[in-house]
Scaffold this active site. Structure first.
Site, short mmCIF file in Angstrom:
data_model
loop_
_atom_site.label_atom_id
_atom_site.label_comp_id
_atom_site.label_asym_id
_atom_site.label_seq_id
_atom_site.Cartn_x
_atom_site.Cartn_y
_atom_site.Cartn_z
N THR A 236 0.84 -1.20 0.00
CA THR A 236 0.00 0.00 0.00
C THR A 236 0.87 1.26 0.00
O THR A 236 0.65 2.19 -0.79
CB THR A 236 -0.93 0.00 1.23
OG1 THR A 236 -1.75 -1.17 1.16
CG2 THR A 236 -1.80 1.24 1.30
N CYS B 52 -18.05 -5.26 2.06
CA CYS B 52 -19.22 -4.86 2.83
C CYS B 52 -19.14 -3.36 3.08
O CYS B 52 -18.28 -2.90 3.81
CB CYS B 52 -19.23 -5.63 4.14
SG CYS B 52 -20.75 -5.36 5.03
C1 LIG Z 1 -2.20 -6.09 -5.96
C2 LIG Z 1 -2.01 -5.59 -4.57
N1 LIG Z 1 -1.45 -4.39 -4.37
C3 LIG Z 1 -1.24 -3.90 -3.14
C4 LIG Z 1 -1.59 -4.60 -2.02
C5 LIG Z 1 -1.37 -4.02 -0.67
O1 LIG Z 1 -0.25 -4.62 -0.05
P1 LIG Z 1 -0.06 -4.55 1.53
O2 LIG Z 1 -1.05 -5.48 2.14
O3 LIG Z 1 1.36 -4.98 1.75
O4 LIG Z 1 -0.27 -3.12 1.93
C6 LIG Z 1 -2.19 -5.86 -2.17
C7 LIG Z 1 -2.66 -6.62 -1.00
O5 LIG Z 1 -3.60 -7.38 -1.05
C8 LIG Z 1 -2.40 -6.37 -3.48
O6 LIG Z 1 -2.96 -7.57 -3.68
#
Ligand SMILES: Cc1ncc(COP(=O)(O)O)c(C=O)c1O
Length: 390
Positions: free
Chosen positions: A72, A325
């Site tokens: 993220t 949700c």
């Molecule tokens: C494609 C993608 N990008 C970004 C993220 C976010 O990663 P993190 O959980 O390390 O913040 C995820 C998490 O599910 C993801 O699947």
């Protein structure tokens, strides 16, 4: 009771080798990587060793890897960091409408800040057309952000071609490789990627740590200001324990990726074939070939996704659904709607995502339960629909 984990796209367990590598850094090797004394030097050398390993996973150079708190943060840094650093040259960004929320919500924020974002559509399989990427470019475009592989349906994008288009037009290219790293070859050179996001907990490393690859020479505006850590790109005392874990996980992922890919595909393809054989009216979401090896997203119209997840959980099988949700109402997944699925089909979807500890016995067990659960839920939903007064 059975306990079968088929939700590796959500997160993976920390591997024993990774845990062992991290453990000393919780105890004796606790130094701050910025300190000058021997404790600090020890932590610094561990962080730099991890940087080499992460660079190896994506074919980058160690100096182009910056540690973050996860996928993220890496996505936020890529989107906002380039948008602001290049604002003098333009304010247009291109992405797709099936990105992870870390990208989509960063784009939403940038739109409120006055940037313009083009959200490209995808085809029935979730692939974006590189021709449409080229057509969307304007003289204001500074960044294209398109994920390598989708977390819900596993569809893999033609990133090499998209990266080439970006390069030829002097536009930065970011790709979110959080789901593909360790499962598919990830090569920043082949992709012509200027920025790439990674996360520890999807590759059997710890949660709360990730990395961003930023090609040498690409200017970025930091999102966190502070003590000039990570070459001033991401301030904050390095999470040495997490970084060491990410480094070890990256090293193992690079070594085992090919074998892992074959094994995951084999189990996934077997489950897919048996579901198609044994359950009526099933629709598989995602590209038949351009798909993450361990991901199977299937819609069972008439059986509601949340109930499927709960019934499978009661049978000892952990899977997930893309629906969210929101304010008490269950919303269909934005990815499945973008593929053109109707809301009823989208709501009846389940994602199975395999990992390195699964075996074919897990597939057998799922198939001993799933057909019965789907038909029971379909009956329940048909009966309740029949009771709705007209
Ligand atoms: C494609 C993608 N990008 C970004 C993220 C976010 O990663 P993190 O959980 O390390 O913040 C995820 C998490 O599910 C993801 O699947």
């Amino acid at each position: 009771m059975a306990s079968i984990y088929l939700d590796h796209n959500a997160t993976t367990p920390v591997r024993a080798e990774v845990f062992d590598a991290m453990e000393p850094f919780f105890r004796d090797r606790f130094g701050n990587a910025s300190s000058i004394h021997r404790y600090g030097q020890d932590a610094r050398s561990a962080v730099e060793e991890a940087r080499v390993r992460v660079a190896g996973l994506v074919n980058g150079r160690p100096g182009e890897i910056y540690f973050t708190s996860g996928g993220t943060e890496s996505d936020n840094l890529a989107l906002k960091g380039i948008a602001y650093a290049r604002r003098a040259y333009g304010s247009h960004i291109i992405t797709t409408n099936i990105e992870h929320s870390a990208v989509l919500n960063s784009c939403g924020f940038l739109e409120r800040e006055g940037f313009e974002v083009t959200y490209l559509p995808v085809d029935d399989y979730g692939r974006v057309d590189p021709g449409q990427v080229a057509d969307a470019l304007t003289d204001q475009t500074t960044l294209i952000s398109i994920m390598h592989a989708n977390n819900e349906i596993g569809t893999v994008q033609p990133v090499d071609e998209i990266g080439r288009i970006a390069r030829d037009n002097g536009v930065c290219f970011h790709t979110d490789a959080v789901q593909s790293a360790g499962k598919l070859p990830v090569d920043v050179e082949a992709m012509h990627a200027d920025l790439l996001s990674l996360s520890g907990h999807k590759i059997y490393g710890p949660k709360g740590v990730g990395a961003i690859y930023i090609r040498k020479g690409v200017e970025i505006e930091p999102t966190a200001h502070g003590g000039h850590h990570e070459n001033d790109v991401r301030s904050g005392t390095e999470n040495t324990v997490g970084i060491v874990g990410l480094g070890k996980a990256a090293e193992l992922a690079a070594e085992e990726q090919e074998r892992e890919c074959r094994n995951l595909s084999w189990m996934r393809d077997n489950l897919e074939a048996r579901i198609r054989d044994e359950i009526e009216d099933v629709r598989v979401n995602g590209h038949p070939e351009w798909r993450l090896p361990g991901t199977l997203n299937a819609s069972f119209p008439g059986a509601e996704g949340e109930s499927l997840i709960m019934s499978l959980d009661l049978a000892g099988i952990a899977v997930s659904t893309g629906s969210a949700c929101t304010s008490g109402a269950i919303e269909p997944s934005h990815v499945l709607l973008a593929l053109g699925r109707d809301p009823r089909t989208a709501l009846g979807s389940v994602r199975f995502s395999f990992g390195r500890d699964n075996t074919m016995r897990d597939v057998d067990y799922v198939m001993s339960r799933l057909p019965g659960i789907v038909s029971r839920l379909r009956e329940v939903s048909a009966a309740s629909a029949a009771q709705v007064p007209v």
